[in-house]
Design a protein around this motif. Structure first.
Motif, PDB file in Angstrom:
ATOM      1  N   PRO A 292     -46.826  -4.863  29.890  1.00 51.18           N
ATOM      2  CA  PRO A 292     -47.564  -4.523  31.007  1.00 51.18           C
ATOM      3  C   PRO A 292     -46.963  -3.397  31.485  1.00 51.18           C
ATOM      4  O   PRO A 292     -47.756  -2.397  31.757  1.00 51.18           O
ATOM      5  N   GLU A 293     -45.664  -3.437  31.683  1.00 54.68           N
ATOM      6  CA  GLU A 293     -44.955  -2.525  32.352  1.00 54.68           C
ATOM      7  C   GLU A 293     -44.692  -0.988  31.494  1.00 54.68           C
ATOM      8  O   GLU A 293     -45.103  -0.030  32.066  1.00 54.68           O
ATOM      9  N   THR A 294     -44.578  -1.545  30.296  1.00 58.44           N
ATOM     10  CA  THR A 294     -44.569  -0.347  29.505  1.00 58.44           C
ATOM     11  C   THR A 294     -46.007   0.366  29.157  1.00 58.44           C
ATOM     12  O   THR A 294     -46.044   1.956  29.499  1.00 58.44           O
ATOM     13  N   GLU A 295     -46.987  -0.365  29.045  1.00 58.71           N
ATOM     14  CA  GLU A 295     -48.063   0.180  29.087  1.00 58.71           C
ATOM     15  C   GLU A 295     -48.563   1.151  30.603  1.00 58.71           C
ATOM     16  O   GLU A 295     -49.101   2.125  30.218  1.00 58.71           O
ATOM     17  N   ALA A 296     -48.210   0.573  31.519  1.00 57.20           N
ATOM     18  CA  ALA A 296     -48.540   1.120  32.852  1.00 57.20           C
ATOM     19  C   ALA A 296     -47.621   2.641  32.783  1.00 57.20           C
ATOM     20  O   ALA A 296     -48.412   3.614  33.357  1.00 57.20           O
ATOM     21  N   ALA A 297     -46.672   2.740  32.359  1.00 57.64           N
ATOM     22  CA  ALA A 297     -45.848   3.621  32.172  1.00 57.64           C
ATOM     23  C   ALA A 297     -46.344   4.762  31.319  1.00 57.64           C
ATOM     24  O   ALA A 297     -46.598   5.979  31.918  1.00 57.64           O
ATOM     25  N   TRP A 298     -46.878   4.248  30.350  1.00 55.36           N
ATOM     26  CA  TRP A 298     -47.762   5.433  29.266  1.00 55.36           C
ATOM     27  C   TRP A 298     -48.884   5.938  29.861  1.00 55.36           C
ATOM     28  O   TRP A 298     -49.357   7.035  30.013  1.00 55.36           O
ATOM     29  N   VAL A 299     -49.584   5.204  30.724  1.00 55.53           N
ATOM     30  CA  VAL A 299     -50.860   5.335  31.457  1.00 55.53           C
ATOM     31  C   VAL A 299     -50.496   6.493  32.472  1.00 55.53           C
ATOM     32  O   VAL A 299     -51.111   7.485  32.502  1.00 55.53           O
ATOM     33  N   ARG A 300     -49.459   6.285  33.408  1.00 54.01           N
ATOM     34  CA  ARG A 300     -49.317   7.276  34.217  1.00 54.01           C
ATOM     35  C   ARG A 300     -48.704   8.417  33.676  1.00 54.01           C
ATOM     36  O   ARG A 300     -48.952   9.613  33.905  1.00 54.01           O
ATOM     37  N   ALA A 301     -48.018   8.357  32.473  1.00 50.47           N
ATOM     38  CA  ALA A 301     -47.516   9.407  31.968  1.00 50.47           C
ATOM     39  C   ALA A 301     -48.502  10.402  31.355  1.00 50.47           C
ATOM     40  O   ALA A 301     -48.593  11.692  31.661  1.00 50.47           O
ATOM     41  N   TYR A 302     -49.205   9.851  30.541  1.00 46.63           N
ATOM     42  CA  TYR A 302     -50.317  10.446  30.056  1.00 46.63           C
ATOM     43  C   TYR A 302     -51.415  10.930  30.830  1.00 46.63           C
ATOM     44  O   TYR A 302     -51.884  12.165  30.794  1.00 46.63           O
ATOM     45  N   THR A 303     -51.838  10.378  32.158  1.00 45.72           N
ATOM     46  CA  THR A 303     -52.487  10.774  33.026  1.00 45.72           C
ATOM     47  C   THR A 303     -52.132  12.080  33.704  1.00 45.72           C
ATOM     48  O   THR A 303     -52.913  13.027  33.831  1.00 45.72           O
ATOM     49  N   THR A 304     -50.903  12.099  34.067  1.00 48.26           N
ATOM     50  CA  THR A 304     -50.225  13.185  34.516  1.00 48.26           C
ATOM     51  C   THR A 304     -50.151  14.246  33.475  1.00 48.26           C
ATOM     52  O   THR A 304     -50.539  15.428  33.973  1.00 48.26           O
ATOM     53  N   MET A 305     -49.782  14.157  32.506  1.00 48.41           N
ATOM     54  CA  MET A 305     -49.613  15.381  31.472  1.00 48.41           C
ATOM     55  C   MET A 305     -51.040  15.765  31.075  1.00 48.41           C
ATOM     56  O   MET A 305     -51.064  17.121  31.125  1.00 48.41           O
ATOM     57  N   SER A 306     -51.801  15.040  30.890  1.00 47.59           N
ATOM     58  CA  SER A 306     -53.342  15.483  30.495  1.00 47.59           C
ATOM     59  C   SER A 306     -53.999  16.078  31.561  1.00 47.59           C
ATOM     60  O   SER A 306     -54.406  17.249  31.182  1.00 47.59           O
ATOM     61  N   GLN A 307     -53.691  15.830  32.663  1.00 44.72           N
ATOM     62  CA  GLN A 307     -54.117  16.715  33.977  1.00 44.72           C
ATOM     63  C   GLN A 307     -53.493  17.985  34.030  1.00 44.72           C
ATOM     64  O   GLN A 307     -54.365  19.102  34.442  1.00 44.72           O
ATOM     65  N   VAL A 308     -52.381  18.146  33.651  1.00 44.78           N
ATOM     66  CA  VAL A 308     -51.589  19.618  33.791  1.00 44.78           C
ATOM     67  C   VAL A 308     -52.329  20.330  32.560  1.00 44.78           C
ATOM     68  O   VAL A 308     -52.731  21.695  32.983  1.00 44.78           O
ATOM     69  N   MET A 309     -52.670  19.960  31.369  1.00 47.05           N
ATOM     70  CA  MET A 309     -53.161  20.415  30.589  1.00 47.05           C
ATOM     71  C   MET A 309     -54.666  21.050  30.858  1.00 47.05           C
ATOM     72  O   MET A 309     -55.044  21.989  30.387  1.00 47.05           O
TER      73      MET A 309
END
Length: 552
Positions: A292-309
């Motif tokens: 769960p911790e790894t998945e949450a890290a990827w969700v946070r990362a993808y959320t932020t990166m995709s919003q920048v794009m």
């Protein structure tokens, strides 16, 4: 290496009377499928639920078999159409990780900085690490009309000169500099990439299979042959993982991606689908460390990166079209496999010397390749490119061997930071290998137009003297400008590669270095300059992805 997709609508003919293609049109062509220039609906992301995880009141989604992957199209005769690959069939097998509750992709409150440690309570609050920086104002340009016969429009006013950003070099880590402690999310994301690295091809193939099974409407946005596309996804993931704690580099990289995605027809609502399938694929092939911790890290990362794009694309939409049409006005074959093309865009095209763009030909729709501008901005608005036909390079071979005056190509937005900082008077040390001399020539012209008398040292590398196709142009520039020195380095004669030859001259204490050419030359050039004591923050190039993939 370029990859084929489909031929034009008239089976590859050029300007036939009944073909319906867009090779040699005398009017504006229709945009290819998936490339309509429409305003995005909404600017925030929807909820992200990893593939295979049941939502409320729902059942797990079917997962495609490991072997399901888009077919790779082999080259066929010009007159044959290349059939589009069939959509992968899903299998009934669920994903390995245990079900987790849905994680929001865009919470109501702003996300905390996921890639940097939380500052102590005693420190002053810091801005979010992924807050996009203000962008230079560029006059808005109208979108090309979609009709066959565009209505006459008034003559556009010449655009104001775009603001010249300060150079943003890619930092290179050294042993003398203290290493910052990585954030917890960065550790988890890099650990995931280390696990999926040996099975990267399976991971990316499975991702695209999931995406096309669950969202078949997105298939038209991608080329028919997916081998190059899979490599690009891996490069993007490696780049993000490497620079995840380097806000300045990563934000600039993501903003460039977001602006570039507009020409494919990418919309904000597409990003959640990509995120779900990406996490679904990673969780399958990194099952041994997934939690769960790894998945949450990827969700946070993808959320932020995709919003920048998404935000970068929204800003860019207000000032420029997603693409430009350009007519080939001259085609000069310098060698059997190198051509110099001059293109007239259908509307003003603002760019800076040293930048590059992406080109799409009518023969290979949805296949874009990057080419540097071979001159500084011209008063007549024409653009020039140096193109070398490479083996199995479908776009490059089309531009060199098929394109003729009157043909129409599409151009993406300008990109790149290998530009001259005119607020300083440092010298320029320029290394250009092969057609990499094109942006170097543009930089020289830019210095000349600004009236700078700063020293410019150009090293023009080639395998043989025949490959010095533009040496006459460079020598004429040297005759006209006493501050310019041009040296040719021929591997076959000197038995010395370009980066090694540069070390024999100098010193280069008061110079900024600019490198352009094949990825291998740039890698060896950066290494040679660093060994010679050249500061990393004074080395400029636009090959971040290639260097990341090779672990440099």
């Amino acid at each position: 290496m370029d990859a084929p997709t489909t031929t034009s609508a008239d089976n590859g003919t050029s300007g036939g009377s009944g073909g319906g293609g867009w090779f040699k049109p005398r009017k504006q062509p229709e945009a290819p499928p998936g490339g309509e220039q429409e305003a995005p609906e909404g600017s925030r992301l929807a909820a992200l639920r990893p593939v295979g995880r049941p939502g409320t009141g729902g059942s797990p989604s079917p997962a495609p078999d490991d072997s399901a992957r888009p077919a790779v199209t082999e080259p066929v005769p010009e007159q044959e159409r290349i059939p589009a690959p069939s959509t992968p069939e899903p299998s009934a097998g669920p994903l390995t990780p245990a079900p987790l509750p849905p994680l929001p992709l865009a919470p109501a409150a702003p996300l905390p900085a996921p890639f940097a440690p939380v500052p102590p309570a005693t420190e002053a609050p810091k801005p979010p690490p992924f807050a996009p920086r203000p962008q230079a104002s560029v006059p808005p340009a109208s979108v090309p009309p979609a009709s066959d016969t565009p209505a006459p429009a008034p003559e556009p006013a010449p655009p104001a000169a775009p603001a010249r950003p300060r150079l943003e070099p890619v930092p290179v880590a050294t042993t003398s500099e203290p290493r910052r402690e990585a954030s917890s999310d960065a550790v988890l994301i890099r650990r995931t990439m280390a696990v999926v690295g040996p099975v990267a091809d399976k991971t990316t193939s499975y991702f695209y299979a999931l995406l096309f099974v669950r969202h078949p409407e997105l298939r038209s946005l991608f080329p028919a042959a997916m081998d190059t596309q899979r490599d690009r996804l891996l490069k993007a993931l490696l780049t993000a993982a490497k620079h995840i704690d380097n806000t300045e580099v990563l934000v600039a990289y993501l903003q460039n991606l977001g602006r570039g995605h507009r020409k494919y027809g990418t919309r904000p609502e597409h990003y959640p689908a990509v995120g779900e399938c990406l996490i679904g694929s990673l969780s399958r092939y990194a099952a041994e460390i997934w939690n769960p911790e790894t998945e949450a890290a990827w969700v946070r990362a993808y959320t932020t990166m995709s919003q920048v794009m998404i935000d970068a694309a929204a800003v860019d939409e207000l000032r420029a079209p997603a693409w430009w049409y350009g007519e080939v006005v001259s085609h000069d074959l310098r060698t059997p496999d190198i051509a110099v093309l001059t293109v007239r865009p259908d509307q003003p095209y603002p760019f800076l010397a040293g930048q590059y763009t992406s080109l799409e030909t009518p023969w290979w729709p949805r296949i874009w390749r990057h080419y540097s501008f071979a001159s500084a901005p011209r008063s007549d608005g024409l653009l020039s490119f140096h193109v070398k036909a490479v083996p199995a390079g479908w776009v490059s071979n089309a531009l060199v061997h098929r394109a003729r005056p009157g043909d129409i190509v599409r151009l993406g937005p300008p990109a790149g930071t290998m530009t001259v900082d005119h607020t300083t008077n440092s010298g320029l040390l320029c290394l250009g290998g092969g057609t990499g001399i094109a942006p170097i020539k543009a930089l020289v012209e830019d210095v000349a137009e600004h009236g700078d008398r700063r020293r410019v040292e150009v090293f023009y590398g080639a395998r043989t003297d025949v490959d010095l196709y533009d040496i006459d142009t460079m020598l004429r520039l040297q005759q006209n400008h006493p501050w310019l020195a041009v040296r040719a380095v021929i591997d076959a004669q000197a038995h010395l590669q370009l980066p090694d030859a540069v070390r024999e001259y100098g010193p280069w204490y008061e110079y900024d270095a600019y490198l352009s050419g094949p990825p291998g030359m740039i890698r060896s050039g950066v290494e040679a300059l660093r060994r010679a004591g050249f500061p990393a923050d004074r080395i400029r190039h636009d090959s971040v992805e290639e260097l990341v993939v090779t672990g440099n």
